[in-house]
Design a protein around this motif. Structure first.
Motif, PDB file in Angstrom:
ATOM      1  N   TRP A 111      -0.196   5.836   6.276  1.00 37.81           N
ATOM      2  CA  TRP A 111       0.458   5.245   5.112  1.00 37.81           C
ATOM      3  C   TRP A 111       1.480   6.231   4.570  1.00 37.81           C
ATOM      4  N   ILE A 112       2.539   5.725   3.956  1.00 35.57           N
ATOM      5  CA  ILE A 112       3.514   6.561   3.262  1.00 35.57           C
ATOM      6  C   ILE A 112       3.404   6.231   1.778  1.00 35.57           C
ATOM      7  N   HIS A 113       2.919   7.170   0.995  1.00 35.36           N
ATOM      8  CA  HIS A 113       2.765   6.942  -0.438  1.00 35.36           C
ATOM      9  C   HIS A 113       4.122   6.910  -1.141  1.00 35.36           C
ATOM     10  N   ASP A 114       5.039   7.737  -0.669  1.00 37.19           N
ATOM     11  CA  ASP A 114       6.382   7.748  -1.246  1.00 37.19           C
ATOM     12  C   ASP A 114       7.293   8.594  -0.383  1.00 37.19           C
ATOM     13  N   VAL A 115       8.569   8.279  -0.436  1.00 33.22           N
ATOM     14  CA  VAL A 115       9.602   9.153   0.119  1.00 33.22           C
ATOM     15  C   VAL A 115      10.098   9.984  -1.055  1.00 33.22           C
ATOM     16  N   ILE A 116      10.122  11.292  -0.867  1.00 33.85           N
ATOM     17  CA  ILE A 116      10.385  12.199  -1.980  1.00 33.85           C
ATOM     18  C   ILE A 116      11.879  12.252  -2.307  1.00 33.85           C
ATOM     19  N   THR A 219      11.659  14.176   3.500  1.00 38.06           N
ATOM     20  CA  THR A 219      10.270  14.544   3.216  1.00 38.06           C
ATOM     21  C   THR A 219       9.572  13.373   2.534  1.00 38.06           C
ATOM     22  N   ALA A 220       8.269  13.323   2.656  1.00 41.52           N
ATOM     23  CA  ALA A 220       7.493  12.219   2.087  1.00 41.52           C
ATOM     24  C   ALA A 220       6.085  12.691   1.778  1.00 41.52           C
ATOM     25  N   ASP A 221       5.379  11.909   0.959  1.00 41.52           N
ATOM     26  CA  ASP A 221       3.942  12.100   0.754  1.00 41.52           C
ATOM     27  C   ASP A 221       3.239  11.023   1.575  1.00 41.52           C
ATOM     28  N   VAL A 222       2.352  11.442   2.456  1.00 37.98           N
ATOM     29  CA  VAL A 222       1.739  10.502   3.391  1.00 37.98           C
ATOM     30  C   VAL A 222       0.219  10.481   3.252  1.00 37.98           C
ATOM     31  N   GLY A 223      -0.361   9.359   3.650  1.00 38.37           N
ATOM     32  CA  GLY A 223      -1.810   9.234   3.712  1.00 38.37           C
ATOM     33  C   GLY A 223      -2.264   9.525   5.136  1.00 38.37           C
ATOM     34  N   VAL A 224      -3.290  10.337   5.262  1.00 36.24           N
ATOM     35  CA  VAL A 224      -3.843  10.652   6.580  1.00 36.24           C
ATOM     36  C   VAL A 224      -5.331  10.328   6.579  1.00 36.24           C
ATOM     37  N   GLU A 272       7.400   9.663 -19.693  1.00 34.13           N
ATOM     38  CA  GLU A 272       7.568  10.723 -18.692  1.00 34.13           C
ATOM     39  C   GLU A 272       7.007  10.281 -17.341  1.00 34.13           C
ATOM     40  N   ALA A 273       5.889   9.562 -17.373  1.00 36.67           N
ATOM     41  CA  ALA A 273       5.295   9.071 -16.125  1.00 36.67           C
ATOM     42  C   ALA A 273       6.248   8.128 -15.405  1.00 36.67           C
ATOM     43  N   LEU A 274       6.880   7.234 -16.147  1.00 38.53           N
ATOM     44  CA  LEU A 274       7.825   6.293 -15.539  1.00 38.53           C
ATOM     45  C   LEU A 274       9.044   7.024 -15.006  1.00 38.53           C
ATOM     46  N   LYS A 275       9.529   8.010 -15.742  1.00 40.70           N
ATOM     47  CA  LYS A 275      10.675   8.800 -15.282  1.00 40.70           C
ATOM     48  C   LYS A 275      10.346   9.512 -13.978  1.00 40.70           C
ATOM     49  N   GLN A 276       9.171  10.132 -13.927  1.00 40.31           N
ATOM     50  CA  GLN A 276       8.801  10.897 -12.738  1.00 40.31           C
ATOM     51  C   GLN A 276       8.623  10.009 -11.517  1.00 40.31           C
ATOM     52  N   THR A 277       7.967   8.870 -11.696  1.00 40.09           N
ATOM     53  CA  THR A 277       7.722   8.021 -10.534  1.00 40.09           C
ATOM     54  C   THR A 277       9.003   7.332 -10.069  1.00 40.09           C
ATOM     55  N   ASN A 278       9.968   7.142 -10.978  1.00 43.61           N
ATOM     56  CA  ASN A 278      11.252   6.580 -10.576  1.00 43.61           C
ATOM     57  C   ASN A 278      12.053   7.544  -9.707  1.00 43.61           C
ATOM     58  N   GLU A 279      11.639   8.797  -9.683  1.00 43.50           N
ATOM     59  CA  GLU A 279      12.297   9.794  -8.850  1.00 43.50           C
ATOM     60  C   GLU A 279      11.694   9.842  -7.444  1.00 43.50           C
ATOM     61  N   LEU A 280      10.746   8.961  -7.191  1.00 43.20           N
ATOM     62  CA  LEU A 280      10.164   8.780  -5.859  1.00 43.20           C
ATOM     63  C   LEU A 280      10.560   7.399  -5.339  1.00 43.20           C
ATOM     64  N   ILE A 281      10.577   7.249  -4.026  1.00 42.52           N
ATOM     65  CA  ILE A 281      10.873   5.951  -3.426  1.00 42.52           C
ATOM     66  C   ILE A 281       9.563   5.368  -2.907  1.00 42.52           C
ATOM     67  N   TRP A 282       9.112   4.273  -3.531  1.00 39.38           N
ATOM     68  CA  TRP A 282       7.894   3.586  -3.100  1.00 39.38           C
ATOM     69  C   TRP A 282       8.258   2.576  -2.018  1.00 39.38           C
ATOM     70  N   LEU A 283       7.443   2.476  -0.999  1.00 37.68           N
ATOM     71  CA  LEU A 283       7.685   1.554   0.110  1.00 37.68           C
ATOM     72  C   LEU A 283       6.555   0.541   0.217  1.00 37.68           C
ATOM     73  N   SER A 284       6.893  -0.701   0.481  1.00 36.80           N
ATOM     74  CA  SER A 284       5.873  -1.717   0.742  1.00 36.80           C
ATOM     75  C   SER A 284       5.328  -1.536   2.153  1.00 36.80           C
ATOM     76  N   GLY A 285       4.191  -2.162   2.428  1.00 34.69           N
ATOM     77  CA  GLY A 285       3.638  -2.109   3.772  1.00 34.69           C
ATOM     78  C   GLY A 285       4.605  -2.681   4.798  1.00 34.69           C
ATOM     79  N   LYS A 286       5.268  -3.779   4.445  1.00 34.62           N
ATOM     80  CA  LYS A 286       6.219  -4.407   5.364  1.00 34.62           C
ATOM     81  C   LYS A 286       7.366  -3.464   5.703  1.00 34.62           C
ATOM     82  N   GLU A 287       7.869  -2.736   4.690  1.00 32.74           N
ATOM     83  CA  GLU A 287       8.941  -1.767   4.940  1.00 32.74           C
ATOM     84  C   GLU A 287       8.461  -0.642   5.856  1.00 32.74           C
ATOM     85  N   GLN A 288       7.211  -0.263   5.692  1.00 34.11           N
ATOM     86  CA  GLN A 288       6.695   0.881   6.446  1.00 34.11           C
ATOM     87  C   GLN A 288       6.534   0.605   7.935  1.00 34.11           C
TER      88      GLN A 288
END
Length: 343
Positions: A111-116, A219-224, A272-288
């Motif tokens: 899984w890809i949690h986010d693209v940084i 770079t990305a944050d991934v699930g392993v 602040e939480a919304l600002k920080q998470t908007n600086e990450l790119i979230w991907l749907s399963g279909k996109e992944q």
């Protein structure tokens, strides 16, 4: 310095601790399907889907078993946990994932949690009087070694023609970076939110992972997940993905509610939480499961090449001794659980 990096990046992975029983309990039959007594998930304080799902309490309902959470400060620590077989599923950056694959850890990225993007940046203290990356020569820069931030920092320095000897690079975990920043022990740091946000109260950004991604340094944050665990409990692996997709859907449809969950999980305010998470790119399963990332079926996407390129760069920097061929990375990239979750 190079030898020290080698030890810090890979030394911990060779030390296998005693297996902790809490990671994988005895199996039980539930509804005709074998399930473990418990699942142990390693998480980090990053403003993405995993924190939303954790705060919402979705894991046990979806996985159908007890879930134990273990908090880690960086992907290097998550790698050590996999080496000791003390967790089943974990979140880490793409750089420690590439190191883990290169050093033979038996897990797969699923899984890809986010693209940084800008959520991970190179910050400099105002007192350092530095305005460009090149001006970091002779300065002290902190970063968690064997992390995506470490990989990005090395690339940022190289792009500006700086050699490793030109900068004093210190290995520190995020919370230690903040303490050193307050004491005035360091001039700059490459780190991620929420610590990054604290640094910027007395600093500014020189570059970030979003800008580096535009230059091909992704770079990305991934699930392993442990290969053994996923093979034994494929339904659990797919259910974990369903939880992440549920968090993604909430973020896209009700960002304010998702931000409230992130604020609670990270102990910051909602804005602040919304600002920080908007600086990450979230991907749907279909996109992944597109060619850009995992690919689908037997056709592997570009994610394996990204991880391979990351490992190759670390070899060039003498941070790891060697890296296997592309096929080893392709075997450690598995999008089938996303496909199962989307059925």
């Amino acid at each position: 310095m190079n030898r020290t990096w080698k030890l810090l990046l890979t030394g911990g992975l060779t030390l296998v601790l005693a297996v902790q029983l809490a990671a994988c309990g005895e199996s039980k039959e539930t509804g005709g399907q074998a399930k473990p007594e418990a699942v142990t998930i390693g998480f980090q304080d990053i403003p993405n889907d995993e924190i939303v799902a954790k705060v919402k309490g979705w894991y046990e309902d979806e996985l159908g078993v007890k879930v134990n959470f273990k908090k880690f400060d960086s992907g290097r620590d998550v790698n050590n946990a996999f080496a000791s077989k003390s967790i089943d599923i974990g979140l880490m950056g793409s750089t420690p994932a590439s190191v883990g694959i290169a050093t033979g850890l038996e897990y797969e990225v699923f899984w890809i949690h986010d693209v940084i993007g800008a959520a991970e940046s190179l910050a400099v203290k105002n007192s350092a009087k530095v305005n460009t990356v090149k001006e970091l020569a002779g300065k002290k820069v902190a970063v968690p070694f064997s992390s995506t931030a470490h990989y990005s920092l090395l690339n940022a320095l190289e792009l500006e023609g700086l050699k490793l000897a030109d900068v004093t690079i210190l290995d520190m975990q995020p919370n230690d970076i903040f303490a050193a920043w307050q004491r005035g022990d360091i001039d700059a740091a490459y780190v991620w939110n929420p610590v990054l946000g604290k640094l910027l109260a007395d600093g500014k950004v020189l570059t970030d992972s979003g800008k580096l991604a535009e230059k091909g340094i992704v770079t990305a944050d991934v699930g392993v997940v442990s290969k053994e665990f996923a093979a034994k409990y494929p339904d659990i692996a797919a259910s974990y993905i369903k939880v992440q997709q549920k968090a993604y859907d909430l973020y896209k449809s009700k960002p304010d509610e998702a931000a409230a969950a992130l604020a609670e999980g990270l102990n910051i305010d909602k804005a602040e939480a919304l600002k920080q998470t908007n600086e990450l790119i979230w991907l749907s399963g279909k996109e992944q499961i597109s060619d850009k990332y995992f690919g689908s079926g037997d056709k592997k996407g570009n994610l394996a090449r990204i991880l391979k390129a990351t490992a190759d760069f670390l070899v060039e920097q003498k941070a790891v001794e060697k890296t296997p061929g592309l096929d080893a990375f392709e075997k450690s990239i598995n999008g089938k659980y996303i496909e199962l979750a989307l059925e």
